[in-house]
Write an enzyme that holds these catalytic residues in place. Sequence first.
Site, mmCIF file in Angstrom:
data_model
loop_
_atom_site.group_PDB
_atom_site.id
_atom_site.type_symbol
_atom_site.label_atom_id
_atom_site.label_comp_id
_atom_site.label_asym_id
_atom_site.label_seq_id
_atom_site.Cartn_x
_atom_site.Cartn_y
_atom_site.Cartn_z
ATOM 1 N N THR A 227 0.873 -1.165 0.000
ATOM 2 C CA THR A 227 0.000 0.000 0.000
ATOM 3 C C THR A 227 0.913 1.217 0.000
ATOM 4 O O THR A 227 1.824 1.308 0.835
ATOM 5 C CB THR A 227 -0.918 0.010 1.230
ATOM 6 O OG1 THR A 227 -1.658 -1.214 1.255
ATOM 7 C CG2 THR A 227 -1.892 1.181 1.176
ATOM 8 N N LYS B 171 4.554 -8.403 3.133
ATOM 9 C CA LYS B 171 3.123 -8.137 3.237
ATOM 10 C C LYS B 171 2.388 -9.218 2.438
ATOM 11 O O LYS B 171 2.052 -9.032 1.283
ATOM 12 C CB LYS B 171 2.802 -6.746 2.678
ATOM 13 C CG LYS B 171 3.500 -5.611 3.373
ATOM 14 C CD LYS B 171 2.756 -5.245 4.617
ATOM 15 C CE LYS B 171 3.276 -3.926 5.157
ATOM 16 N NZ LYS B 171 2.419 -3.388 6.160
ATOM 17 N N GLU C 90 3.823 -4.788 15.265
ATOM 18 C CA GLU C 90 3.140 -3.915 14.320
ATOM 19 C C GLU C 90 1.815 -3.476 14.929
ATOM 20 O O GLU C 90 1.468 -3.866 16.037
ATOM 21 C CB GLU C 90 2.895 -4.637 12.996
ATOM 22 C CG GLU C 90 1.961 -5.838 13.116
ATOM 23 C CD GLU C 90 1.829 -6.639 11.834
ATOM 24 O OE1 GLU C 90 2.574 -6.391 10.872
ATOM 25 O OE2 GLU C 90 0.964 -7.514 11.802
#
Length: 182
Positions: A29, A141, A174
């Site tokens: 992203t 990711k 995270e």
Amino acid sequence: MVTLINGQPTDCISVVNRGMQYGDGIFETMAVINSNIPLWPYHYQRLQTGCDRLGIEIPELMGLQTELLQLMQATPKALLKLIITRGNGQRGYAPTPSSQPTRIMQRYTWPDTQQKYQLEGVCVRRCQLQLAHQPLLAGIKHLNRLEQILARGEWDDSTIHEGLVGDTDGHVIEATAHNVFI
């Protein structure tokens, strides 16, 4: 939202796509600021690393950039999401050797809360869920986000913007949907 799949404007993929069937793929992203993607080389490097670890053929750099430019046209500020799946495959976990990767690119409007959060901060909580240790997947990711979904499901309070997620040793790794830099 505007979507390109393999460079074509559409929002449909096959039901046998391994990204949908098994979470077999990766994503990035990225912010678009002044019609540019800051830190693009780092995003591309992480895409390469993720594809290498999962054994997915990385799409050619120039082709990706052409498609990203198409999405950024006349858009000074936006969010882009780039998803690469292993492509269509047969039933079962074994990858189909002849499958071609699928590229999914989406452009979203810039969130209007971004500046407010930067100026005022956000309210966070510590999640109960602990992330599993899997060194092969660490730092990429990948599309399987079930841990993040379960962690985000831990609260229903609209005043809490994000949850911090740790590992089984108690280290913060995270947030449910954001990176954490300390």
